[in-house]
Write a protein that holds these residues in place. Structure first.
Motif, PDB file in Angstrom:
ATOM      1  N   ILE A   4       9.906 -78.591  27.746  1.00  0.00           N
ATOM      2  CA  ILE A   4       8.607 -78.164  28.258  1.00  0.00           C
ATOM      3  C   ILE A   4       7.522 -79.148  27.849  1.00  0.00           C
ATOM      4  N   LEU A   5       7.556 -79.575  26.590  1.00  0.00           N
ATOM      5  CA  LEU A   5       6.571 -80.549  26.112  1.00  0.00           C
ATOM      6  C   LEU A   5       6.688 -81.868  26.866  1.00  0.00           C
ATOM      7  N   ALA A   6       7.915 -82.292  27.101  1.00  0.00           N
ATOM      8  CA  ALA A   6       8.137 -83.551  27.802  1.00  0.00           C
ATOM      9  C   ALA A   6       7.552 -83.510  29.207  1.00  0.00           C
ATOM     10  N   GLU A   7       7.760 -82.406  29.900  1.00  0.00           N
ATOM     11  CA  GLU A   7       7.239 -82.280  31.265  1.00  0.00           C
ATOM     12  C   GLU A   7       5.714 -82.314  31.290  1.00  0.00           C
ATOM     13  N   ASN A   8       5.095 -81.724  30.287  1.00  0.00           N
ATOM     14  CA  ASN A   8       3.647 -81.627  30.279  1.00  0.00           C
ATOM     15  C   ASN A   8       2.949 -82.896  29.808  1.00  0.00           C
ATOM     16  N   VAL A   9       3.638 -83.731  29.041  1.00  0.00           N
ATOM     17  CA  VAL A   9       3.014 -84.976  28.589  1.00  0.00           C
ATOM     18  C   VAL A   9       3.478 -86.175  29.416  1.00  0.00           C
ATOM     19  N   GLY A  10       4.383 -85.925  30.384  1.00  0.00           N
ATOM     20  CA  GLY A  10       4.779 -86.979  31.310  1.00  0.00           C
ATOM     21  C   GLY A  10       5.823 -87.947  30.792  1.00  0.00           C
ATOM     22  N   VAL A  11       6.743 -87.461  29.961  1.00  0.00           N
ATOM     23  CA  VAL A  11       7.835 -88.312  29.483  1.00  0.00           C
ATOM     24  C   VAL A  11       9.173 -87.709  29.908  1.00  0.00           C
ATOM     25  N   GLU A  12      10.246 -88.457  29.719  1.00  0.00           N
ATOM     26  CA  GLU A  12      11.562 -87.985  30.132  1.00  0.00           C
ATOM     27  C   GLU A  12      12.024 -86.818  29.266  1.00  0.00           C
ATOM     28  N   ARG A  13      12.715 -85.897  29.901  1.00  0.00           N
ATOM     29  CA  ARG A  13      13.276 -84.763  29.169  1.00  0.00           C
ATOM     30  C   ARG A  13      14.363 -85.254  28.217  1.00  0.00           C
ATOM     31  N   PRO A  14      14.509 -84.636  27.052  1.00  0.00           N
ATOM     32  CA  PRO A  14      15.572 -85.042  26.122  1.00  0.00           C
ATOM     33  C   PRO A  14      16.953 -84.811  26.729  1.00  0.00           C
ATOM     34  N   LYS A  15      17.861 -85.728  26.474  1.00  0.00           N
ATOM     35  CA  LYS A  15      19.197 -85.637  27.064  1.00  0.00           C
ATOM     36  C   LYS A  15      20.209 -84.975  26.136  1.00  0.00           C
ATOM     37  N   LYS A  16      19.873 -84.886  24.862  1.00  0.00           N
ATOM     38  CA  LYS A  16      20.773 -84.264  23.895  1.00  0.00           C
ATOM     39  C   LYS A  16      20.316 -82.849  23.587  1.00  0.00           C
ATOM     40  N   SER A  17      21.247 -82.016  23.180  1.00  0.00           N
ATOM     41  CA  SER A  17      20.902 -80.639  22.826  1.00  0.00           C
ATOM     42  C   SER A  17      20.370 -80.587  21.408  1.00  0.00           C
ATOM     43  N   HIS A  18      19.596 -79.560  21.141  1.00  0.00           N
ATOM     44  CA  HIS A  18      19.012 -79.447  19.815  1.00  0.00           C
ATOM     45  C   HIS A  18      20.051 -78.951  18.814  1.00  0.00           C
ATOM     46  N   VAL A  19      19.737 -79.111  17.542  1.00  0.00           N
ATOM     47  CA  VAL A  19      20.631 -78.653  16.488  1.00  0.00           C
ATOM     48  C   VAL A  19      20.707 -77.128  16.520  1.00  0.00           C
ATOM     49  N   GLN A  20      21.880 -76.587  16.449  1.00  0.00           N
ATOM     50  CA  GLN A  20      22.068 -75.135  16.545  1.00  0.00           C
ATOM     51  C   GLN A  20      21.741 -74.451  15.219  1.00  0.00           C
ATOM     52  N   VAL A  21      20.470 -74.399  14.921  1.00  0.00           N
ATOM     53  CA  VAL A  21      20.026 -73.732  13.706  1.00  0.00           C
ATOM     54  C   VAL A  21      18.961 -72.724  14.093  1.00  0.00           C
ATOM     55  N   GLU A  22      19.181 -71.474  13.752  1.00  0.00           N
ATOM     56  CA  GLU A  22      18.220 -70.420  14.063  1.00  0.00           C
ATOM     57  C   GLU A  22      17.768 -69.770  12.757  1.00  0.00           C
ATOM     58  N   LYS A  23      16.570 -70.086  12.327  1.00  0.00           N
ATOM     59  CA  LYS A  23      16.048 -69.510  11.104  1.00  0.00           C
ATOM     60  C   LYS A  23      14.636 -69.011  11.327  1.00  0.00           C
ATOM     61  N   SER A  24      14.283 -68.000  10.563  1.00  0.00           N
ATOM     62  CA  SER A  24      12.949 -67.432  10.666  1.00  0.00           C
ATOM     63  C   SER A  24      12.298 -67.447   9.288  1.00  0.00           C
ATOM     64  N   TYR A  25      11.033 -67.849   9.254  1.00  0.00           N
ATOM     65  CA  TYR A  25      10.294 -67.908   8.002  1.00  0.00           C
ATOM     66  C   TYR A  25       9.038 -67.051   8.129  1.00  0.00           C
ATOM     67  N   PRO A  26       9.087 -65.787   7.698  1.00  0.00           N
ATOM     68  CA  PRO A  26       7.923 -64.898   7.806  1.00  0.00           C
ATOM     69  C   PRO A  26       6.665 -65.469   7.170  1.00  0.00           C
ATOM     70  N   SER A  27       6.839 -66.271   6.116  1.00  0.00           N
ATOM     71  CA  SER A  27       5.672 -66.825   5.425  1.00  0.00           C
ATOM     72  C   SER A  27       4.905 -67.820   6.285  1.00  0.00           C
ATOM     73  N   LEU A  28       5.549 -68.342   7.342  1.00  0.00           N
ATOM     74  CA  LEU A  28       4.899 -69.302   8.223  1.00  0.00           C
ATOM     75  C   LEU A  28       4.379 -68.664   9.501  1.00  0.00           C
ATOM     76  N   SER A  29       4.612 -67.387   9.654  1.00  0.00           N
ATOM     77  CA  SER A  29       4.219 -66.703  10.885  1.00  0.00           C
ATOM     78  C   SER A  29       2.755 -66.273  10.837  1.00  0.00           C
ATOM     79  N   GLN A  30       2.015 -66.540  11.917  1.00  0.00           N
ATOM     80  CA  GLN A  30       0.638 -66.090  11.994  1.00  0.00           C
ATOM     81  C   GLN A  30       0.543 -64.575  12.065  1.00  0.00           C
TER      82      GLN A  30
END
Length: 208
Positions: A4-30
């Motif tokens: 989404i960021l790539a499309e909005n700033v006008g650069v190529e979409r990433p070709k590799k998948s992201h690292v499969q890590v799903e973590k939540s940090y309540p202390s960083l949540s607004q």
């Protein structure tokens, strides 16, 4: 998200998948941030001929909760309600901007240049709604916003026929409040919530 960021700033979409890590940090949540009324700035959009009792009650509640109030109108000086209550104006529409406020209390009224006055209020309201900010509408300010297919009015609190207007506008637990559940239907944004009372702001109302 990277795509989404790539499309909005006008650069190529990433070709590799992201690292499969799903973590939540309540202390960083607004959403877990302790917000207080004394940290919020509310723009009061108002002209002459306002409902004295209604506006005075609302501003007094804001002051009790320590809310920072800035009265915005067509000209500097004072504005006068139908029964003679005077309120000092802090800013004009051309000396401040909607983005500087956490929420808006839209009163309306009348001014020397009616067309310009109403257009300025509409600009402030549209900007606030677009950025998912809470908006309180006084009884004479209903003409500035209407429900439509593209506008569900989530996060808007109306004073007309609403004896709980002040508490609904301030309380984060209210379902009609911009900080409540209905707010999620209006957009995906996190906004400050009014939670606890702090030292009151000086009383700015002067009756004749």
């Amino acid at each position: 998200m990277a795509c989404i960021l790539a499309e909005n700033v006008g650069v190529e979409r990433p070709k590799k998948s992201h690292v499969q890590v799903e973590k939540s940090y309540p202390s960083l949540s607004q959403m877990n941030t302790p917000f207080y009324a004394c940290t919020q700035r509310v723009a009061v959009l108002i002209g002459n001929g306002f409902n004295d009792k209604e506006v005075e009650n609302t501003l007094n509640v804001f002051q009790q909760y320590g809310v920072f109030i800035e009265v915005v109108s067509e000209n500097l000086g004072t504005i006068t309600g139908v029964n003679g209550t005077k309120i000092e104006v802090d800013k004009t529409f051309i000396t401040t901007y909607p983005i500087l406020y956490d929420s808006q209390y839209v009163v309306g009224g009348n001014a020397k240049n009616e067309a310009n006055f109403h257009q300025n209020i509409l600009t402030f309201v549209n900007e606030a709604y677009k950025h998912y900010k809470p908006i309180g509408i006084a009884s004479i300010g209903q003409s500035y916003i209407h429900r439509s297919d593209k506008n569900n009015l989530a996060g808007i609190v109306f004073a007309t026929n609403n004896p709980n207007f002040e508490s609904e506008f301030i309380s984060p637990q209210s379902p009609n409040n911009a900080f409540g559940i209905e707010h999620k239907n209006r957009g995906d944004a996190c906004h400050p919530r009014f939670l606890s009372k702090k030292s009151p702001q000086p009383n700015r109302l002067r009756a004749l």
